[in-house]
Design a protein around this motif. Structure first.
Motif, PDB file in Angstrom:
ATOM      1  N   ALA A 158       0.076   0.203  -9.602  1.00  0.00           N
ATOM      2  CA  ALA A 158       0.978   1.154 -10.245  1.00  0.00           C
ATOM      3  C   ALA A 158       0.881   2.484  -9.504  1.00  0.00           C
ATOM      4  O   ALA A 158      -0.218   2.952  -9.200  1.00  0.00           O
ATOM      5  N   VAL A 159       2.023   3.078  -9.209  1.00  0.00           N
ATOM      6  CA  VAL A 159       2.051   4.387  -8.568  1.00  0.00           C
ATOM      7  C   VAL A 159       3.014   5.293  -9.332  1.00  0.00           C
ATOM      8  O   VAL A 159       4.061   4.850  -9.800  1.00  0.00           O
ATOM      9  N   ALA A 160       2.616   6.541  -9.480  1.00  0.00           N
ATOM     10  CA  ALA A 160       3.497   7.548 -10.074  1.00  0.00           C
ATOM     11  C   ALA A 160       4.204   8.253  -8.929  1.00  0.00           C
ATOM     12  O   ALA A 160       3.568   8.712  -7.978  1.00  0.00           O
ATOM     13  N   VAL A 161       5.522   8.309  -9.026  1.00  0.00           N
ATOM     14  CA  VAL A 161       6.337   8.940  -7.989  1.00  0.00           C
ATOM     15  C   VAL A 161       7.037  10.155  -8.591  1.00  0.00           C
ATOM     16  O   VAL A 161       7.795  10.027  -9.560  1.00  0.00           O
TER      17      VAL A 161
ATOM     18  N   VAL B 101       4.377   9.997  -3.789  1.00  0.00           N
ATOM     19  CA  VAL B 101       3.360   9.341  -4.605  1.00  0.00           C
ATOM     20  C   VAL B 101       2.332  10.391  -5.021  1.00  0.00           C
ATOM     21  O   VAL B 101       1.722  11.044  -4.173  1.00  0.00           O
ATOM     22  N   ILE B 102       2.177  10.556  -6.351  1.00  0.00           N
ATOM     23  CA  ILE B 102       1.250  11.571  -6.854  1.00  0.00           C
ATOM     24  C   ILE B 102       0.056  10.970  -7.591  1.00  0.00           C
ATOM     25  O   ILE B 102      -0.886  11.679  -7.914  1.00  0.00           O
ATOM     26  N   ARG B 103       0.114   9.666  -7.884  1.00  0.00           N
ATOM     27  CA  ARG B 103      -1.009   9.012  -8.557  1.00  0.00           C
ATOM     28  C   ARG B 103      -0.958   7.521  -8.297  1.00  0.00           C
ATOM     29  O   ARG B 103       0.116   6.936  -8.175  1.00  0.00           O
ATOM     30  N   ARG B 104      -2.123   6.897  -8.214  1.00  0.00           N
ATOM     31  CA  ARG B 104      -2.225   5.445  -8.030  1.00  0.00           C
ATOM     32  C   ARG B 104      -3.201   4.902  -9.060  1.00  0.00           C
ATOM     33  O   ARG B 104      -4.171   5.561  -9.399  1.00  0.00           O
ATOM     34  N   SER B 105      -2.928   3.690  -9.531  1.00  0.00           N
ATOM     35  CA  SER B 105      -3.861   3.029 -10.436  1.00  0.00           C
ATOM     36  C   SER B 105      -3.699   1.523 -10.294  1.00  0.00           C
ATOM     37  O   SER B 105      -2.674   1.047  -9.801  1.00  0.00           O
TER      38      SER B 105
ATOM     39  N   GLU C  65       0.840  -1.198   0.000  1.00  0.00           N
ATOM     40  CA  GLU C  65       0.000   0.000   0.000  1.00  0.00           C
ATOM     41  C   GLU C  65       0.876   1.250   0.000  1.00  0.00           C
ATOM     42  O   GLU C  65       1.790   1.386   0.819  1.00  0.00           O
ATOM     43  N   CYS C  66       0.604   2.162  -0.922  1.00  0.00           N
ATOM     44  CA  CYS C  66       1.298   3.444  -0.990  1.00  0.00           C
ATOM     45  C   CYS C  66       0.245   4.534  -1.166  1.00  0.00           C
ATOM     46  O   CYS C  66      -0.222   4.778  -2.286  1.00  0.00           O
TER      47      CYS C  66
END
Length: 72
Positions: free
Chosen positions: A48-51, A36-40, A10-11
């Motif tokens: 998937a997470v955008a860092v 972390v700026i986005r999760r999908s 989990e992030c």
């Protein structure tokens, strides 16, 4: 500026994270801090997470830019 990575834990949005990765075997590992700026959804249990990188050292930024240039 950022990377999309697959994680198996989990992030939450806004979480401070540290990434360690290799761009190419000959360059060795590098570690960067980010948020972390986005999760999908990802595949299976992965997510998937955008860092967004934070306080990226100029040498790390140069390595990333060279890697992307080599990839075309």
């Amino acid at each position: 500026d950022a990377a999309l990575v697959e994680v198996h834990r989990e992030c939450p949005l806004g979480a401070d994270v540290s990434l360690m990765f290799e761009l190419a075997e000959e360059d060795g590992p590098m570690q960067v801090a980010g948020q972390v700026i986005r999760r999908s959804p990802g595949d299976g249990v992965a997510r998937a997470v955008a860092v967004l990188f934070r306080d990226l050292h100029p040498s790390a930024q140069g390595r990333i830019e060279m890697f992307l240039h080599r990839q075309g």
